[in-house]
Write a protein that holds these residues in place. Structure first.
Motif, short mmCIF file in Angstrom:
data_model
loop_
_atom_site.label_atom_id
_atom_site.label_comp_id
_atom_site.label_asym_id
_atom_site.label_seq_id
_atom_site.Cartn_x
_atom_site.Cartn_y
_atom_site.Cartn_z
N PHE A 109 0.81 -1.22 0.00
CA PHE A 109 0.00 0.00 0.00
C PHE A 109 0.84 1.27 0.00
N LEU A 110 2.13 1.14 -0.33
CA LEU A 110 2.99 2.33 -0.36
C LEU A 110 2.59 3.27 -1.49
N GLU A 111 2.30 2.73 -2.68
CA GLU A 111 1.91 3.58 -3.81
C GLU A 111 0.57 4.27 -3.58
N PRO A 112 -0.48 3.55 -3.12
CA PRO A 112 -1.75 4.24 -2.84
C PRO A 112 -1.61 5.33 -1.78
N MET A 113 -0.63 5.18 -0.88
CA MET A 113 -0.44 6.19 0.17
C MET A 113 -0.07 7.55 -0.41
N GLY A 114 0.42 7.56 -1.65
CA GLY A 114 0.75 8.83 -2.29
C GLY A 114 -0.46 9.73 -2.47
N ALA A 115 -1.66 9.11 -2.47
CA ALA A 115 -2.90 9.90 -2.63
C ALA A 115 -3.18 10.76 -1.41
N VAL A 116 -2.52 10.47 -0.28
CA VAL A 116 -2.75 11.26 0.93
C VAL A 116 -2.41 12.73 0.70
N GLY A 117 -1.32 12.99 -0.01
CA GLY A 117 -0.88 14.38 -0.20
C GLY A 117 -1.44 15.08 -1.41
N THR A 118 -2.17 14.36 -2.26
CA THR A 118 -2.67 14.97 -3.50
C THR A 118 -3.56 16.19 -3.27
N PRO A 119 -4.56 16.13 -2.38
CA PRO A 119 -5.40 17.32 -2.16
C PRO A 119 -4.62 18.49 -1.56
N VAL A 120 -3.56 18.18 -0.81
CA VAL A 120 -2.79 19.24 -0.15
C VAL A 120 -2.18 20.18 -1.19
N VAL A 121 -1.63 19.59 -2.24
CA VAL A 121 -0.95 20.36 -3.28
C VAL A 121 -1.90 21.39 -3.90
N VAL A 122 -3.15 21.00 -4.15
CA VAL A 122 -4.11 21.87 -4.82
C VAL A 122 -4.72 22.88 -3.84
N GLY B 89 -6.43 11.14 2.97
CA GLY B 89 -6.40 9.87 3.69
C GLY B 89 -7.56 8.97 3.30
N ALA B 90 -8.72 9.57 3.10
CA ALA B 90 -9.90 8.79 2.69
C ALA B 90 -9.71 8.21 1.28
N ASN B 91 -9.17 9.02 0.36
CA ASN B 91 -8.93 8.54 -1.00
C ASN B 91 -7.89 7.42 -1.03
N ALA B 92 -6.82 7.59 -0.24
CA ALA B 92 -5.79 6.55 -0.18
C ALA B 92 -6.35 5.26 0.42
N SER B 93 -7.13 5.40 1.49
CA SER B 93 -7.71 4.23 2.16
C SER B 93 -8.65 3.48 1.22
N ASN B 94 -9.42 4.24 0.45
CA ASN B 94 -10.36 3.58 -0.47
C ASN B 94 -9.65 2.92 -1.65
N ALA B 95 -8.48 3.47 -2.02
CA ALA B 95 -7.69 2.82 -3.07
C ALA B 95 -7.09 1.51 -2.57
N ARG C 204 -6.06 16.32 14.54
CA ARG C 204 -6.88 16.20 13.32
C ARG C 204 -6.04 16.07 12.06
N MET C 205 -4.94 16.79 12.01
CA MET C 205 -4.11 16.79 10.82
C MET C 205 -3.56 15.40 10.50
N ALA C 206 -3.40 14.58 11.54
CA ALA C 206 -2.78 13.26 11.35
C ALA C 206 -3.81 12.15 11.16
N VAL C 207 -5.09 12.44 11.31
CA VAL C 207 -6.11 11.38 11.21
C VAL C 207 -6.09 10.71 9.84
N GLY C 208 -6.00 11.49 8.77
CA GLY C 208 -6.00 10.93 7.42
C GLY C 208 -4.81 10.02 7.17
#
Length: 428
Positions: A126-139, A369-375, A401-405
């Motif tokens: 699940f290392l690759e799906p974990m990359g989705a955690v930071g995707t919304p942050v960038v935008v 975190g939700a997107n990564a978890s669902n992936a 809260r910041m770390a929950v995702g």
């Protein structure tokens, strides 16, 4: 070389904390100042540092470090704050802090490499799906100036800032797609989030600069002149750690914040540098104010050394320029204090910028975190993150809260591997 940089950063940062020269946790600086003034015992200081920083290391720094396979600076420097302040400040306590701090840095790097190797042997990598955690942050990062404006000035001004930033972003998208900017037939692509961020920062500091001193405000420059002198006396220490951190950043070993870390994980080093620069400019009032008032600096200074590391062409230039930049920061503290005296709006913006970034990251990382978890585990991932977030809120937020995702996504990855091992869940 990578190991040497990380070990030295851990050792030097622990020594700076042990000698009451610099701590990374902004909230600890006033408390260290109380200890320096003799109003707080060393044992109480150490326990307070542990209480304030340990949860952030485990719940914030480490999850981000694992997610991107890049060390988030919080995971190392919050730890060295604890190590340095728990160790006695004497002839044997300081060397012990240096040794333990260096071992801690080595453990972080070795542990990170071990985690990456471990993931490759798991049924569900699940290392690759974990990359989705930071995707919304960038935008979403581009929205923080508008939020800070709304918090400090008014919701109307905040909305105006947000609309302008959004329009600038879309204009940048249009320019990129149309190929309007080109040199010698080569189309130049501009960063849309970066342009929106710059527009928002212009509005933020434009509003802040309009609030000028009426002469009755606290005179930071004169009131805390002795504390500024104490910081300047230790400038050599800051140059050493500034050089080390700039070099380590250039080697892409570490990042100064979750936003630039997420961009680096996507291979966007220039964008990461722009984001780091915006964060550094926004944090100068906060870091400068706490340093001037307490006589305790930050081992990363105004965080400009991360910008130096990301934009330097090689590690040795990053080392040299990093040392020079943090030297100039320290030498200019008195001038910065006078500027903040004249523009209290800028001084007050520091805490609002920090609060705005925190609120934005809480939302963005929860979505990520939700997107990564669902992936990782379709359906179950959304269910788990929603329940995890709400139960954490009801329990009084033992995990920030910041770390929950990020923490939730890691938990889903572990659960998915257990279920696959038990034959309850199919792979992929």
């Amino acid at each position: 070389m990578e190991l040497v940089f990380v070990v030295l950063i851990g050792a030097v940062a622990a020594v700076l904390a042990n000698l009451n020269i610099a701590v990374f946790n902004d909230g600890l600086r006033p408390i260290v100042g109380e200890h320096i003034e003799g109003r707080l015992k060393r044992r109480e200081l150490g326990l307070t540092a542990f209480a304030m920083s340990f949860g952030l290391v485990i719940g914030f720094g480490i999850p981000f470090t694992i997610t991107a396979s890049i060390i988030l600076i919080h995971s190392i420097l919050l730890g060295t704050d604890i190590i340095g302040l728990i160790a006695p400040k004497n002839k044997w306590g300081t060397p012990i802090a240096a040794v333990v701090g260096g071992l801690y840095g080595w453990g972080l790097l070795a542990g990170l490499e071990g985690f990456v190797a471990l993931f490759e042997h798991l049924p569900v990598n699940f290392l690759e799906p974990m990359g989705a955690v930071g995707t919304p942050v960038v935008v979403t990062f581009m929205a923080f100036p508008a939020l800070a404006v709304a918090m400090q000035f008014s919701i109307k001004k905040g909305v105006l800032t947000f609309i302008v930033a959004a329009l600038v972003r879309q204009l940048a998208v249009f320019v990129n797609e149309s190929g309007f900017l080109s040199i010698g037939g080569n189309v130049i692509s501009i960063n849309q989030e970066g342009m929106a961020l710059i527009a928002g920062m212009i509005f933020l500091f434009g509003y802040a600069m309009r609030e000028k001193s009426d002469g009755a405000s606290v005179n930071l420059a004169s009131l805390f002149s002795e504390k500024v002198k104490a910081i300047k006396k230790n400038v050599a220490f800051f140059m050493v750690i500034g050089a080390l951190i700039a070099g380590a950043t250039n080697l892409l070993l570490m990042a100064g914040d979750p936003i630039s870390l997420s961009l680096l994980a996507e291979g966007k080093q220039t964008d990461a540098g722009i984001a780091a620069a915006a964060r550094a400019i926004g944090f100068i009032p906060l870091i400068a104010s706490t340093a001037i008032a307490t006589g305790v600096y930050s081992p990363v200074g105004f965080t400009l050394i991360f910008v130096v590391g990301l934009f330097s062409p090689n590690v040795w230039i990053a080392v040299i320029v990093g040392a020079i930049v943090i030297f100039l920061e320290v030498m200019l503290l008195s001038s910065i204090a006078k500027f903040l005296d004249n523009y209290p709006g800028v001084r007050n913006s520091g805490e609002n910028i920090r609060s705005a970034m925190t609120k934005l990251l809480e939302v963005a990382l929860l979505i990520g975190g939700a997107n990564a978890s669902n992936a990782i585990a379709p359906g179950f991932g959304f269910f788990f993150i929603a329940g995890f977030y709400l139960l954490n809120e009801i329990a009084g937020r033992p995990i920030v809260r910041m770390a929950v995702g990020p923490v939730g996504a890691i938990a889903v990855g572990i659960i998915a591997n257990i279920l696959v091992a038990l034959g309850i869940m199919a792979i992929g």
